[in-house]
Design an enzyme around this catalytic site. Structure first.
Site, PDB file in Angstrom:
ATOM      1  N   LYS A   9       7.851   7.661  -0.763  1.00 27.95           N
ATOM      2  CA  LYS A   9       7.086   6.721  -1.586  1.00 27.95           C
ATOM      3  C   LYS A   9       5.572   6.953  -1.430  1.00 27.95           C
ATOM      4  O   LYS A   9       5.149   7.685  -0.524  1.00 27.95           O
ATOM      5  CB  LYS A   9       7.478   5.290  -1.189  1.00 27.95           C
ATOM      6  CG  LYS A   9       8.970   4.978  -1.473  1.00 27.95           C
ATOM      7  CD  LYS A   9       9.319   3.527  -1.136  1.00 27.95           C
ATOM      8  CE  LYS A   9      10.790   3.238  -1.425  1.00 27.95           C
ATOM      9  NZ  LYS A   9      11.139   1.802  -1.199  1.00 27.95           N
ATOM     10  N   TYR A  49      13.869   1.357 -11.257  1.00 26.26           N
ATOM     11  CA  TYR A  49      14.239   0.165 -10.491  1.00 26.26           C
ATOM     12  C   TYR A  49      14.821  -0.941 -11.383  1.00 26.26           C
ATOM     13  O   TYR A  49      14.796  -2.117 -10.991  1.00 26.26           O
ATOM     14  CB  TYR A  49      13.039  -0.363  -9.707  1.00 26.26           C
ATOM     15  CG  TYR A  49      12.802   0.359  -8.394  1.00 26.26           C
ATOM     16  CD1 TYR A  49      13.777   0.345  -7.383  1.00 26.26           C
ATOM     17  CD2 TYR A  49      11.614   1.037  -8.140  1.00 26.26           C
ATOM     18  CE1 TYR A  49      13.566   0.984  -6.175  1.00 26.26           C
ATOM     19  CE2 TYR A  49      11.401   1.686  -6.928  1.00 26.26           C
ATOM     20  CZ  TYR A  49      12.380   1.658  -5.949  1.00 26.26           C
ATOM     21  OH  TYR A  49      12.186   2.290  -4.744  1.00 26.26           O
ATOM     22  N   ASN A 112       7.825   0.923   2.606  1.00 23.99           N
ATOM     23  CA  ASN A 112       8.743   1.370   3.654  1.00 23.99           C
ATOM     24  C   ASN A 112       9.050   2.868   3.591  1.00 23.99           C
ATOM     25  O   ASN A 112      10.118   3.310   3.971  1.00 23.99           O
ATOM     26  CB  ASN A 112      10.013   0.506   3.654  1.00 23.99           C
ATOM     27  CG  ASN A 112      10.731   0.529   2.310  1.00 23.99           C
ATOM     28  OD1 ASN A 112      10.368   1.293   1.428  1.00 23.99           O
ATOM     29  ND2 ASN A 112      11.749  -0.286   2.166  1.00 23.99           N
ATOM     30  N   HIS A 115      12.891   6.077  -0.040  1.00 26.96           N
ATOM     31  CA  HIS A 115      14.008   5.510  -0.811  1.00 26.96           C
ATOM     32  C   HIS A 115      15.219   6.405  -0.628  1.00 26.96           C
ATOM     33  O   HIS A 115      15.077   7.624  -0.523  1.00 26.96           O
ATOM     34  CB  HIS A 115      13.659   5.480  -2.312  1.00 26.96           C
ATOM     35  CG  HIS A 115      14.885   5.316  -3.177  1.00 26.96           C
ATOM     36  ND1 HIS A 115      15.445   4.095  -3.447  1.00 26.96           N
ATOM     37  CD2 HIS A 115      15.697   6.240  -3.766  1.00 26.96           C
ATOM     38  CE1 HIS A 115      16.537   4.268  -4.183  1.00 26.96           C
ATOM     39  NE2 HIS A 115      16.709   5.565  -4.393  1.00 26.96           N
ATOM     40  N   GLU A 126      20.345   8.325 -10.350  1.00 29.78           N
ATOM     41  CA  GLU A 126      18.987   8.568  -9.849  1.00 29.78           C
ATOM     42  C   GLU A 126      18.627  10.054  -9.874  1.00 29.78           C
ATOM     43  O   GLU A 126      17.487  10.409 -10.188  1.00 29.78           O
ATOM     44  CB  GLU A 126      18.852   7.994  -8.430  1.00 29.78           C
ATOM     45  CG  GLU A 126      18.932   6.470  -8.442  1.00 29.78           C
ATOM     46  CD  GLU A 126      18.878   5.837  -7.055  1.00 29.78           C
ATOM     47  OE1 GLU A 126      18.781   6.571  -6.045  1.00 29.78           O
ATOM     48  OE2 GLU A 126      18.916   4.593  -6.981  1.00 29.78           O
TER      49      GLU A 126
HETATM   50  P1  ATP Z   1      15.523   1.785  -1.443  1.00 26.75           P
HETATM   51  O1  ATP Z   1      16.323   1.381  -2.660  1.00 26.75           O
HETATM   52  O2  ATP Z   1      14.041   1.952  -1.710  1.00 26.75           O
HETATM   53  O3  ATP Z   1      16.133   2.930  -0.714  1.00 26.75           O
HETATM   54  P2  ATP Z   1      16.830  -0.285   0.030  1.00 26.75           P
HETATM   55  O4  ATP Z   1      18.075   0.164  -0.673  1.00 26.75           O
HETATM   56  O5  ATP Z   1      16.825  -0.335   1.523  1.00 26.75           O
HETATM   57  O6  ATP Z   1      15.595   0.593  -0.395  1.00 26.75           O
HETATM   58  P3  ATP Z   1      16.631  -2.382  -1.956  1.00 26.75           P
HETATM   59  O7  ATP Z   1      17.239  -3.712  -1.720  1.00 26.75           O
HETATM   60  O8  ATP Z   1      17.305  -1.428  -2.888  1.00 26.75           O
HETATM   61  O9  ATP Z   1      16.407  -1.700  -0.514  1.00 26.75           O
HETATM   62  O10 ATP Z   1      15.137  -2.633  -2.425  1.00 26.75           O
HETATM   63  C1  ATP Z   1      14.395  -1.600  -3.059  1.00 26.75           C
HETATM   64  C2  ATP Z   1      12.991  -1.625  -2.544  1.00 26.75           C
HETATM   65  O11 ATP Z   1      12.368  -2.827  -2.952  1.00 26.75           O
HETATM   66  C3  ATP Z   1      12.862  -1.611  -1.018  1.00 26.75           C
HETATM   67  O12 ATP Z   1      12.940  -0.343  -0.437  1.00 26.75           O
HETATM   68  C4  ATP Z   1      11.465  -2.199  -0.846  1.00 26.75           C
HETATM   69  O13 ATP Z   1      10.471  -1.223  -1.111  1.00 26.75           O
HETATM   70  C5  ATP Z   1      11.445  -3.254  -1.944  1.00 26.75           C
HETATM   71  N1  ATP Z   1      11.895  -4.558  -1.456  1.00 26.75           N
HETATM   72  C6  ATP Z   1      13.159  -4.924  -1.121  1.00 26.75           C
HETATM   73  N2  ATP Z   1      13.226  -6.194  -0.710  1.00 26.75           N
HETATM   74  C7  ATP Z   1      11.952  -6.654  -0.791  1.00 26.75           C
HETATM   75  C8  ATP Z   1      11.330  -7.901  -0.527  1.00 26.75           C
HETATM   76  N3  ATP Z   1      12.042  -8.944  -0.089  1.00 26.75           N
HETATM   77  N4  ATP Z   1      10.003  -7.989  -0.725  1.00 26.75           N
HETATM   78  C9  ATP Z   1       9.280  -6.971  -1.192  1.00 26.75           C
HETATM   79  N5  ATP Z   1       9.809  -5.751  -1.476  1.00 26.75           N
HETATM   80  C10 ATP Z   1      11.111  -5.597  -1.279  1.00 26.75           C
HETATM   81 MG    MG Z   2      18.177   0.441  -2.794  1.00 32.33          MG
END
Ligand code: ATP
Ligand code: MG
Length: 138
Positions: A9, A49, A112, A115, A126
């Site tokens: 990211k 997303y 974080n 992804h 994706e």
């Molecule tokens: P990713 O899809 O990026 O691999 P993930 O599967 O661990 O991460 P998801 O639940 O799919 O998490 O959320 C996608 C992304 O949205 C997260 O990686 C983070 O960057 C953001 N995100 C998730 N939860 C929150 C939250 N509560 N507040 C802010 N941003 C969030």
């Molecule tokens: Mg995810």
């Protein structure tokens, strides 16, 4: 052989962590089958997303994802979806296990670093979102 999509990211690219993330793939028997650096448009980020479009963090997340360039990779390997998610660690870095990418480098639940796809169906969507067949090495 399974496949998944990885994104470093904008925070990971901006903080100089591309090499660090790729090193962990190479050390863990994960193969990079396609890779490029792009700077997404807002439309591209919102489309990627779309599953999260009802979530309160959707606008903030998509703003963040277009704040700078990203590195997208297609990864392959046995059980690579789950193995890569283990290397990433929990979404919230405070809950991520020691030694995971997010525990080591993330600063925020949103920022974080990486992804990773969460299932074969999302991986398929994706990968096709970013790569055409000519961009994937065989
Ligand atoms: P990713 O899809 O990026 O691999 P993930 O599967 O661990 O991460 P998801 O639940 O799919 O998490 O959320 C996608 C992304 O949205 C997260 O990686 C983070 O960057 C953001 N995100 C998730 N939860 C929150 C939250 N509560 N507040 C802010 N941003 C969030
Ligand atoms: Mg995810």
């Amino acid at each position: 052989m399974e496949k998944t999509l990885s994104i470093i990211k904008p925070d990971g690219v901006g903080r100089g962590l591309i090499g660090e993330v790729i090193k962990r793939f190479e050390e863990n028997n994960i193969t990079i089958a396609a890779m490029k650096m792009i700077h997404m448009t807002r439309a591209q980020a919102r489309g990627f997303y779309a599953v999260h479009k009802e979530r309160p963090f959707f606008d903030s997340l998509t703003d963040f994802m277009i704040s700078g360039p990203i590195v997208v990779m297609m990864l392959t390997g046995e059980d690579v979806i789950v193995r890569y998610r283990k290397l990433m660690g929990a979404t919230n870095f405070e809950e991520a296990e020691e030694g995971t990418i997010r525990r080591d480098f993330a600063t925020d639940i949103e920022k974080n670093i990486v992804h990773g796809s969460d299932a074969p169906e999302t991986a398929e969507f994706e990968i096709n979102y970013f790569f055409n067949s000519f961009e994937i090495v065989r």
